[in-house]
Design an enzyme around this catalytic site. Sequence first.
Site: not given
Ligand code: EPZ
Length: 421
Positions: A22-23, A117, A122-123, A305, A397
Amino acid sequence: MDSIVIEGGVPLRGAIQIHGAKNAALLLQCAALLAPGVSTLRHVPRLADVRTMNRLLRHLGCTVEGEETLTLDTTKVADGPLAAPYELVKTMRASVTVMGPLLGRYGRARVSLPGGCAIGARPIDQHLKGLAALGAQIELDHGYVVARCKRLRGASVVFDKVTVGGTQNVMMAAALAEGTTVLENAAREPEVQELAVVLNKMGARIRGAGTAVVEIEGVDTLHPVDHAILPDRIEAGTYAVAAAITGGDVFLRDAPVDHMHAVLAKLEEAGVQLAVEAGGLRVRGPDRLDPVDVSTRPHPGFPTDMQAQFMVLASCAHGRSVITETIFENRYMHVPELLRMGADITVNGPTAVVRGPTRYLGTTVMATDLRASASLVLAGLVAEGRTEILRVYHLDRGYEAVERQLAPLGARITRYHDARA
Ligand code: EPZ
């Protein structure tokens, strides 16, 4: 809204086909925007999130056809709105990763801020930091990010924290920038590597994906791609836990074991028998599971995840396990529902202490987010009696037809379509 009912207690036996990731699919759908013409993605999972991304791409002017084999024609995007509206972005946060391709190819993007969410705020500050470093003018306007640029210029970007989406968004933008971009503290997830592989197939020049330093030498144009998506390591890990806790014997066809080392190591630590065989992974559940401590980390660490799923495994083990969630601030939404089924879990901030073995008892529970709903299915598979899981749209999803995957292995699992929905 659909619900799923499970009569637990059956050891799962047989084979499960693991679908495309998916991702990876969601990001490759976005990457198609970078090239004129028709790209083809194969092994695309039939998931709600993929359909949501297709809706967004159609909103942008793409012609999108097919399901498992998806064709994406971007010819008309230039005449489109170049905007991702709130109602789509709030449905699925990954929508924000159209920003990089739109900026890289068209110099313009108007994308709703995703909002929070269930699992956290998730900023996207790191996404915006990277795109601004490449020269994008970024303003916030009534809940939307409005970004524009003449042509992005290569730059050095050091992420303040590891972000999968941020790394991917900036990588896609940098692919068409003038000059070279270096990303440091980049995410190393397999889906980041897969994106770089596909971008390079499209004509990009990216080195180092999968490590913390990624170098992108910008090119003037990219061409469409035909690509088969890698298998889903989280789907595979989820069904491995199902085999482990039911004392089953399951072959996970096409499981990407090379991307699952942290999960497989913890499964073995818990006493699960694993055998890498031609074309997949065989998982046999032991008579007695041992407790395991898990701390979620960016790849190649233990994936967040898989945290909810492993909490169910830990609750079936004989002893005390400590689970620490270090990536998201609110990813224990599954705990109250597992407690209602009889689990013994104590949460204190980012840490959950799990004591087992739990005699799960079936009841009615409610899904809250994607991986939490997967943990409720797992608990239902081992619970005594009937478990009814409501709001399974969360599950849909990220998992294609769970009931059709598990029923052939002996699971007594039925989906009910709620006509009132
Ligand atoms: C990806 O989300 C995945 N989604 C998530 O999978 C997964 O949990 C996550 O990576 C971590 O591995 C997809 O790939 C579509 P991040 P993403 O940016 O990219 C913080 C699932 O269940 N952050 O790595 O949104 C954020 O809040 C989903 O399949 C900032 O602070 O995750 C989080 O605490 C859920 N500022 C951490 O970093 C930013 O600009 C990691 O988020 C971006 C992120």
